[in-house]
Design a protein around this motif. Structure first.
Motif, PDB file in Angstrom:
ATOM      1  N   GLU A  16      24.104 -65.698  53.458  1.00  0.00           N
ATOM      2  CA  GLU A  16      23.533 -66.875  53.769  1.00  0.00           C
ATOM      3  C   GLU A  16      22.445 -66.888  52.733  1.00  0.00           C
ATOM      4  OE1 GLU A  16      22.059 -68.797  56.489  1.00  0.00           O
ATOM      5  OE2 GLU A  16      23.583 -67.301  58.274  1.00  0.00           O
ATOM      6  N   GLY A  17      22.017 -68.740  52.128  1.00  0.00           N
ATOM      7  CA  GLY A  17      21.427 -68.833  51.092  1.00  0.00           C
ATOM      8  C   GLY A  17      22.186 -67.953  49.654  1.00  0.00           C
ATOM      9  N   ASP A  18      21.462 -67.548  48.869  1.00  0.00           N
ATOM     10  CA  ASP A  18      22.218 -67.193  47.541  1.00  0.00           C
ATOM     11  C   ASP A  18      22.779 -65.655  47.961  1.00  0.00           C
ATOM     12  OD1 ASP A  18      21.518 -69.133  46.403  1.00  0.00           O
ATOM     13  OD2 ASP A  18      19.853 -68.439  45.836  1.00  0.00           O
ATOM     14  N   ASN A  19      22.328 -65.302  49.244  1.00  0.00           N
ATOM     15  CA  ASN A  19      23.028 -63.714  49.113  1.00  0.00           C
ATOM     16  C   ASN A  19      24.475 -63.267  48.794  1.00  0.00           C
ATOM     17  OD1 ASN A  19      19.862 -62.828  50.544  1.00  0.00           O
ATOM     18  ND2 ASN A  19      21.509 -63.140  52.273  1.00  0.00           N
ATOM     19  N   GLY A  20      25.339 -64.175  48.545  1.00  0.00           N
ATOM     20  CA  GLY A  20      26.994 -64.264  48.580  1.00  0.00           C
ATOM     21  C   GLY A  20      26.679 -63.819  46.804  1.00  0.00           C
ATOM     22  N   LEU A  21      26.037 -64.588  46.134  1.00  0.00           N
ATOM     23  CA  LEU A  21      26.005 -64.474  44.598  1.00  0.00           C
ATOM     24  C   LEU A  21      25.129 -62.667  44.354  1.00  0.00           C
ATOM     25  CD1 LEU A  21      24.903 -68.020  43.857  1.00  0.00           C
ATOM     26  CD2 LEU A  21      27.621 -66.513  43.033  1.00  0.00           C
ATOM     27  N   ILE A  22      23.753 -62.635  44.672  1.00  0.00           N
ATOM     28  CA  ILE A  22      23.662 -61.370  44.485  1.00  0.00           C
ATOM     29  C   ILE A  22      24.277 -60.227  44.863  1.00  0.00           C
ATOM     30  CG2 ILE A  22      21.536 -59.736  45.469  1.00  0.00           C
ATOM     31  CD1 ILE A  22      20.267 -62.402  46.322  1.00  0.00           C
ATOM     32  N   MET A  23      24.932 -60.349  46.318  1.00  0.00           N
ATOM     33  CA  MET A  23      26.396 -58.809  46.321  1.00  0.00           C
ATOM     34  C   MET A  23      27.142 -58.847  44.724  1.00  0.00           C
ATOM     35  SD  MET A  23      26.352 -56.946  48.131  1.00  0.00           S
ATOM     36  CE  MET A  23      25.983 -57.154  49.965  1.00  0.00           C
ATOM     37  N   MET A  24      27.603 -60.299  45.174  1.00  0.00           N
ATOM     38  CA  MET A  24      28.445 -60.550  43.166  1.00  0.00           C
ATOM     39  C   MET A  24      27.908 -59.198  42.681  1.00  0.00           C
ATOM     40  SD  MET A  24      30.713 -62.864  41.969  1.00  0.00           S
ATOM     41  CE  MET A  24      31.686 -63.688  43.627  1.00  0.00           C
ATOM     42  N   ASN A  25      26.665 -60.122  42.021  1.00  0.00           N
ATOM     43  CA  ASN A  25      25.558 -59.841  41.086  1.00  0.00           C
ATOM     44  C   ASN A  25      25.649 -57.670  40.917  1.00  0.00           C
ATOM     45  OD1 ASN A  25      24.289 -59.785  38.284  1.00  0.00           O
ATOM     46  ND2 ASN A  25      22.646 -59.443  39.778  1.00  0.00           N
ATOM     47  N   LEU A  26      25.308 -57.521  42.242  1.00  0.00           N
ATOM     48  CA  LEU A  26      25.532 -56.248  42.438  1.00  0.00           C
ATOM     49  C   LEU A  26      26.911 -55.235  42.541  1.00  0.00           C
ATOM     50  CD1 LEU A  26      23.540 -53.500  43.180  1.00  0.00           C
ATOM     51  CD2 LEU A  26      24.223 -54.192  46.019  1.00  0.00           C
ATOM     52  N   VAL A  27      27.836 -55.595  43.368  1.00  0.00           N
ATOM     53  CA  VAL A  27      29.100 -55.410  42.832  1.00  0.00           C
ATOM     54  C   VAL A  27      30.078 -55.325  41.490  1.00  0.00           C
ATOM     55  CG1 VAL A  27      31.566 -56.177  43.247  1.00  0.00           C
ATOM     56  CG2 VAL A  27      30.155 -55.694  44.790  1.00  0.00           C
ATOM     57  N   THR A  28      29.698 -56.328  40.307  1.00  0.00           N
ATOM     58  CA  THR A  28      29.970 -56.152  38.897  1.00  0.00           C
ATOM     59  C   THR A  28      28.367 -55.412  38.481  1.00  0.00           C
ATOM     60  OG1 THR A  28      30.024 -58.511  39.816  1.00  0.00           O
ATOM     61  CG2 THR A  28      29.720 -57.705  36.863  1.00  0.00           C
ATOM     62  N   LYS A  29      27.761 -55.177  38.666  1.00  0.00           N
ATOM     63  CA  LYS A  29      27.031 -54.222  37.426  1.00  0.00           C
ATOM     64  C   LYS A  29      26.492 -52.522  38.151  1.00  0.00           C
ATOM     65  CE  LYS A  29      23.503 -57.636  35.849  1.00  0.00           C
ATOM     66  NZ  LYS A  29      22.474 -58.004  35.721  1.00  0.00           N
ATOM     67  N   ASN A  30      26.642 -53.146  39.554  1.00  0.00           N
ATOM     68  CA  ASN A  30      27.218 -50.925  40.339  1.00  0.00           C
ATOM     69  C   ASN A  30      27.963 -50.797  40.859  1.00  0.00           C
ATOM     70  OD1 ASN A  30      23.473 -52.143  40.209  1.00  0.00           O
ATOM     71  ND2 ASN A  30      23.980 -50.266  39.713  1.00  0.00           N
ATOM     72  N   LEU A  31      28.306 -51.331  41.821  1.00  0.00           N
ATOM     73  CA  LEU A  31      29.788 -51.170  42.844  1.00  0.00           C
ATOM     74  C   LEU A  31      30.990 -50.798  41.790  1.00  0.00           C
ATOM     75  CD1 LEU A  31      28.420 -52.681  46.062  1.00  0.00           C
ATOM     76  CD2 LEU A  31      26.903 -50.940  45.268  1.00  0.00           C
ATOM     77  N   ALA A  32      30.701 -51.784  41.152  1.00  0.00           N
ATOM     78  CA  ALA A  32      33.119 -51.631  40.780  1.00  0.00           C
ATOM     79  C   ALA A  32      32.904 -50.277  39.155  1.00  0.00           C
ATOM     80  CB  ALA A  32      32.422 -52.521  39.470  1.00  0.00           C
ATOM     81  N   ARG A  33      31.335 -49.578  39.626  1.00  0.00           N
ATOM     82  CA  ARG A  33      31.357 -48.351  38.541  1.00  0.00           C
ATOM     83  C   ARG A  33      31.526 -47.242  39.838  1.00  0.00           C
ATOM     84  NH1 ARG A  33      26.277 -49.980  34.048  1.00  0.00           N
ATOM     85  NH2 ARG A  33      27.763 -51.304  33.509  1.00  0.00           N
ATOM     86  N   ILE A  34      31.269 -47.358  40.481  1.00  0.00           N
ATOM     87  CA  ILE A  34      31.391 -45.963  41.599  1.00  0.00           C
ATOM     88  C   ILE A  34      33.016 -45.785  42.014  1.00  0.00           C
ATOM     89  CG2 ILE A  34      31.510 -45.589  43.897  1.00  0.00           C
ATOM     90  CD1 ILE A  34      28.730 -47.375  43.679  1.00  0.00           C
ATOM     91  N   LYS A  35      33.351 -44.329  41.148  1.00  0.00           N
ATOM     92  CA  LYS A  35      35.121 -44.043  42.099  1.00  0.00           C
ATOM     93  C   LYS A  35      34.851 -43.897  42.865  1.00  0.00           C
ATOM     94  CE  LYS A  35      35.199 -44.635  37.188  1.00  0.00           C
ATOM     95  NZ  LYS A  35      36.483 -46.585  36.883  1.00  0.00           N
ATOM     96  N   SER A  36      34.019 -42.676  43.326  1.00  0.00           N
ATOM     97  CA  SER A  36      34.223 -41.839  44.918  1.00  0.00           C
ATOM     98  C   SER A  36      32.553 -41.993  45.747  1.00  0.00           C
ATOM     99  CB  SER A  36      35.165 -41.174  44.495  1.00  0.00           C
ATOM    100  OG  SER A  36      34.915 -40.051  46.067  1.00  0.00           O
ATOM    101  N   VAL A  37      32.553 -41.424  46.783  1.00  0.00           N
ATOM    102  CA  VAL A  37      31.455 -41.568  47.402  1.00  0.00           C
ATOM    103  C   VAL A  37      32.023 -40.627  47.677  1.00  0.00           C
ATOM    104  CG1 VAL A  37      30.744 -44.201  47.633  1.00  0.00           C
ATOM    105  CG2 VAL A  37      32.010 -42.960  49.543  1.00  0.00           C
ATOM    106  N   HIS A  38      32.717 -39.453  48.122  1.00  0.00           N
ATOM    107  CA  HIS A  38      32.833 -38.443  48.750  1.00  0.00           C
ATOM    108  C   HIS A  38      32.023 -37.955  48.492  1.00  0.00           C
ATOM    109  CE1 HIS A  38      35.363 -35.433  51.473  1.00  0.00           C
ATOM    110  NE2 HIS A  38      35.095 -34.493  49.841  1.00  0.00           N
ATOM    111  N   ASP A  39      31.865 -37.374  47.539  1.00  0.00           N
ATOM    112  CA  ASP A  39      30.508 -36.147  47.171  1.00  0.00           C
ATOM    113  C   ASP A  39      28.613 -36.088  48.727  1.00  0.00           C
ATOM    114  OD1 ASP A  39      30.265 -37.978  45.807  1.00  0.00           O
ATOM    115  OD2 ASP A  39      28.310 -36.961  44.688  1.00  0.00           O
ATOM    116  N   ILE A  40      28.674 -37.985  49.117  1.00  0.00           N
ATOM    117  CA  ILE A  40      28.066 -37.820  49.738  1.00  0.00           C
ATOM    118  C   ILE A  40      27.821 -38.444  50.845  1.00  0.00           C
ATOM    119  CG2 ILE A  40      25.899 -38.261  47.532  1.00  0.00           C
ATOM    120  CD1 ILE A  40      26.687 -41.776  48.192  1.00  0.00           C
TER     121      ILE A  40
END
Length: 307
Positions: A280-304
């Motif tokens: 909805e609305g700008d949420n897609g662009l906000i999610m893309m921004n989060l992926v680019t700046k934060n999520l893409a840097r995650i290698k694994s979440v196994h430890d949590i």
């Protein structure tokens, strides 16, 4: 390893007696023993355990809301837990019956109001461990009626006044969603309770437990949330991924990383693209921004991840 049936049966009996213990660590340990013991026991023990520990009180509480047809169904439900070769067939027949509308419109909040927080916490932990076990999870997946009843119980516990109960219920709901064969239906019925637990006024420990529960569901069913029914949950996670304390942000970043399949080598952007088409609305662009700046840097979440 060869294990006779007597040792697991005794372990299961001891765990059932301890799952409502006054000490939370004892309750958690007892629930773990339940899930492990089921590996060496037949389905008749699973029938009986679900009946005694989770469903019998629920059916008694709900009896006052049921009409004659529903009362007959409740009696049929009780019969499936007898140790007979016909039990599985009866359950399969019952699983195709729909729950009456008046049972899914708020009665889950009234199911166990008279029970102690320790008792309800133990129920949620037991549900989590039973459904997380291979045998318990496979059985409940085959019997949709039982899964629906467990879902209603756990949704009620997610609204409980005690944060400890809500935390355990959030984890249990993840296992319920992961075991459901009807992903859209379970998302629709679970969504209200999940979004309520996502409120910014909720306690931090509940937010963290909820993120872990959502990861449990995603581990069992990859991409379960990337659909129209799951979009509100992803958007709630997006909000908490930006506007929460660091510990909560970290957990919801991990959930979104799993839910969108960012770590998938062959389809790392497919989940994000699908979400953006639904957002909805700008949420897609906000999610893309989060992926680019934060999520893409995650290698694994196994430890949590919850284990």
């Amino acid at each position: 390893i060869s294990v006779g049936s007597e040792v697991p049966k005794k372990a299961l009996e001891a765990a059932e007696n301890l799952v409502h213990h006054e000490n939370a660590a004892v309750r958690e340990g007892a629930a773990c023993v339940m899930g492990t013991a089921l590996k060496w026991l037949g389905e008749e023990h699973l029938f009986s355990l679900l009946d005694r520990l989770l469903l019998s009180d629920y059916r008694q509480e709900m009896h006052q809301y049921e009409d004659n047809d529903e009362s007959k169904l409740s009696a049929s439900m009780h019969s499936i837990f007898s140790v007979t070769s016909a039990a599985s067939a009866k359950t399969q027949k019952i699983s195709n019956r729909n729950i009456s509308a008046h049972r899914v419109k708020g009665d889950e909040y009234k199911i166990m109001q008279s029970q102690s927080a320790n008792f309800k916490h133990g129920k949620a932990l037991a549900c989590l461990r039973i459904l997380s076990s291979s045998k318990g999870g496979e059985f409940v997946s085959r019997h949709n009626r039982i899964l629906n009843d467990l879902s209603m119980i756990v949704r009620g516990l997610m609204m409980d006044d005690d944060s400890m109960v809500r935390q355990a219920a959030c984890l249990a709901m993840g296992a319920i969603m992961g075991r459901s064969i009807n992903e859209i239906a379970i998302l629709k019925v679970a969504r209200h309770a999940i979004l309520k637990c996502m409120r910014t006024t909720e306690e931090m420990d509940v937010h963290i437990a909820l993120a872990r529960g959502l990861m449990v569901a995603t581990n069992m069913k990859p991409h379960i949330f990337v659909c129209r029914a799951g979009t509100p949950i992803l958007e709630g996670a997006l909000i908490l991924g930006f506007s929460s304390p660091h510990a909560v942000q970290k957990m919801f970043h991990a959930f979104l990383w799993l839910a969108l399949g960012i770590g998938d080598k062959d389809s790392a952007h497919a989940g994000l693209a699908e979400y953006m088409s639904l957002a909805e609305g700008d949420n897609g662009l906000i999610m893309m921004n989060l992926v680019t700046k934060n999520l893409a840097r995650i290698k694994s979440v196994h430890d949590i991840l919850w284990t």
